[in-house]
Design an enzyme around this catalytic site. Structure first.
Site, PDB file in Angstrom:
ATOM      1  N   HIS A   1      36.694 -26.281 -21.905  1.00 33.61           N
ATOM      2  CA  HIS A   1      37.119 -26.446 -23.307  1.00 33.61           C
ATOM      3  C   HIS A   1      36.677 -25.241 -24.146  1.00 33.61           C
ATOM      4  O   HIS A   1      37.423 -24.764 -24.997  1.00 33.61           O
ATOM      5  CB  HIS A   1      36.450 -27.678 -23.946  1.00 33.61           C
ATOM      6  CG  HIS A   1      36.856 -28.985 -23.357  1.00 33.61           C
ATOM      7  ND1 HIS A   1      35.989 -29.765 -22.627  1.00 33.61           N
ATOM      8  CD2 HIS A   1      38.030 -29.673 -23.424  1.00 33.61           C
ATOM      9  CE1 HIS A   1      36.605 -30.884 -22.268  1.00 33.61           C
ATOM     10  NE2 HIS A   1      37.831 -30.855 -22.730  1.00 33.61           N
TER      11      HIS A   1
ATOM     12  N   GLN B   1      50.958 -31.151 -17.591  1.00 26.36           N
ATOM     13  CA  GLN B   1      50.884 -31.378 -19.041  1.00 26.36           C
ATOM     14  C   GLN B   1      51.353 -30.124 -19.789  1.00 26.36           C
ATOM     15  O   GLN B   1      52.144 -30.196 -20.738  1.00 26.36           O
ATOM     16  CB  GLN B   1      49.446 -31.723 -19.409  1.00 26.36           C
ATOM     17  CG  GLN B   1      49.151 -31.695 -20.895  1.00 26.36           C
ATOM     18  CD  GLN B   1      47.769 -32.219 -21.207  1.00 26.36           C
ATOM     19  OE1 GLN B   1      47.532 -33.413 -21.176  1.00 26.36           O
ATOM     20  NE2 GLN B   1      46.846 -31.329 -21.535  1.00 26.36           N
TER      21      GLN B   1
HETATM   22  O1  PAF Z   1      44.303 -32.558 -22.055  1.00 23.09           O
HETATM   23  C1  PAF Z   1      43.805 -33.406 -22.841  1.00 23.09           C
HETATM   24  O2  PAF Z   1      42.604 -33.447 -23.060  1.00 23.09           O
HETATM   25  C2  PAF Z   1      44.725 -34.399 -23.532  1.00 23.09           C
HETATM   26  O3  PAF Z   1      45.764 -34.806 -22.679  1.00 23.09           O
HETATM   27  C3  PAF Z   1      45.281 -33.875 -24.863  1.00 23.09           C
HETATM   28  C4  PAF Z   1      46.182 -32.666 -24.676  1.00 23.09           C
HETATM   29  C5  PAF Z   1      44.140 -33.533 -25.797  1.00 23.09           C
HETATM   30  C6  PAF Z   1      46.126 -34.962 -25.536  1.00 23.09           C
HETATM   31  O4  PAF Z   1      45.374 -36.106 -25.799  1.00 23.09           O
END
Ligand code: PAF
Length: 286
Positions: free
Chosen positions: A37, A154
């Site tokens: 992150h 995603q």
């Molecule tokens: O990847 C994540 O942590 C989640 O899927 C996101 C993109 C924050 C959406 O809730």
């Protein structure tokens, strides 16, 4: 770093930044920050004058029996880490702030790409992801949004959503950040017991094997899948959900591997579901 809990105060800041002509980056997260992150936040910091990090454990992307209730949370620690990584605003909405009328009846439903890979095992998951990301884009109105390649599907679905729905935001993909032994960083790694943590390297070992075979000339996806699956099955705590070879642009299955082929894996180690992926031709693993 400012913490906003409601959309109205987020918008006040956003308007000030717009008036000052500042470029705004968004890093959407569900918190419990790790180096992966923080790398996304630092990337946003390099690209933008202001960085918003959203922290919201989005209930509508979890299926029944999934880990919504136990998802790891530590807001105080996350606040410190985000500030140190250069975030200007941490947006931490409550569920009522995000979904004041309860679970939303209007949703962003992604197409074909969402039925592959994780979509087969987590029905409705990507509807939940796209809906919350679309809401975050509307709230923050970022110029840039940064997502990790670890969640390759995603990322591909969000890129497509942005194109299909004309969100004026540039999507930046950041490489997967890994532990020294190659395990992809994930908030869910905190669920692993010491034995499970040792065996969690089976995903990266499977990817290393596939890359070696590909570099030696193997092009049969059936054979690659079989070799990776049998390596992972040799780890007693690992249970394969899927080992798939797909085209990295469409996520459609492929028979013959080429330089666009993505190996994507989902494996349960103990009860923890881990995912990882790599483009076979890339030299991206330690
Ligand atoms: O990847 C994540 O942590 C989640 O899927 C996101 C993109 C924050 C959406 O809730």
């Amino acid at each position: 770093m400012y913490t906003a809990r409601d959309i109205a105060s987020l918008r006040v800041r956003r308007r000030e930044w717009a008036a000052a002509g500042l470029k705004v980056g968004l890093v959407p997260t569900m918190g419990f920050f790790h180096e992966g992150h923080l790398a996304l936040m630092r990337r946003a910091r390099e690209l933008c004058g202001r960085v918003v990090v959203s922290l919201f454990v989005n209930p509508i992307q979890f299926g029944p029996g999934e880990d919504l209730a136990s998802y790891p949370r530590d807001l105080d620690r996350d606040r410190e880490l985000a500030a140190a990584a250069g975030a200007d605003l941490l947006f931490v909405p409550s569920e009522e702030e995000m979904y004041p009328a309860g679970p939303p009846s209007t949703r962003v439903v992604p197409g074909e790409m969402a039925s592959a890979l994780c979509g087969r095992f987590r029905p409705g998951h990507f509807d939940g992801v796209c809906t919350v990301v679309a809401k975050l884009f509307n709230m923050v109105q970022p110029d840039v949004a940064v997502f990790g390649r670890k969640d390759f599907q995603q990322l591909a679905i969000i890129r497509r959503m942005v194109r299909d729905l004309d969100f004026p935001v540039e999507i930046i993909a950041h490489p997967t950040v890994r532990e020294p032994d190659g395990l992809a960083m994930s908030s869910r790694n905190s669920y692993l017991s010491p034995d499970e943590r040792e065996q969690a390297v089976c995903l990266v070992e499977g990817m290393r094997l596939a890359k070696r075979l590909y570099n030696e000339g193997e092009r049969s996806c059936g054979r690659l899948r079989q070799e990776v699956s049998s390596l992972i099955s040799g780890y007693p705590l690992a249970r394969i959900e899927y080992v798939e070879l797909v085209d990295s642009r469409s996520l459609a299955p492929v028979e013959r591997a080429d330089d666009h082929t993505l190996l994507a894996l989902a494996v349960r180690v103990g009860s923890t579901r881990l995912i990882d992926n790599t483009i076979l031709a890339d030299r991206d693993l330690p």
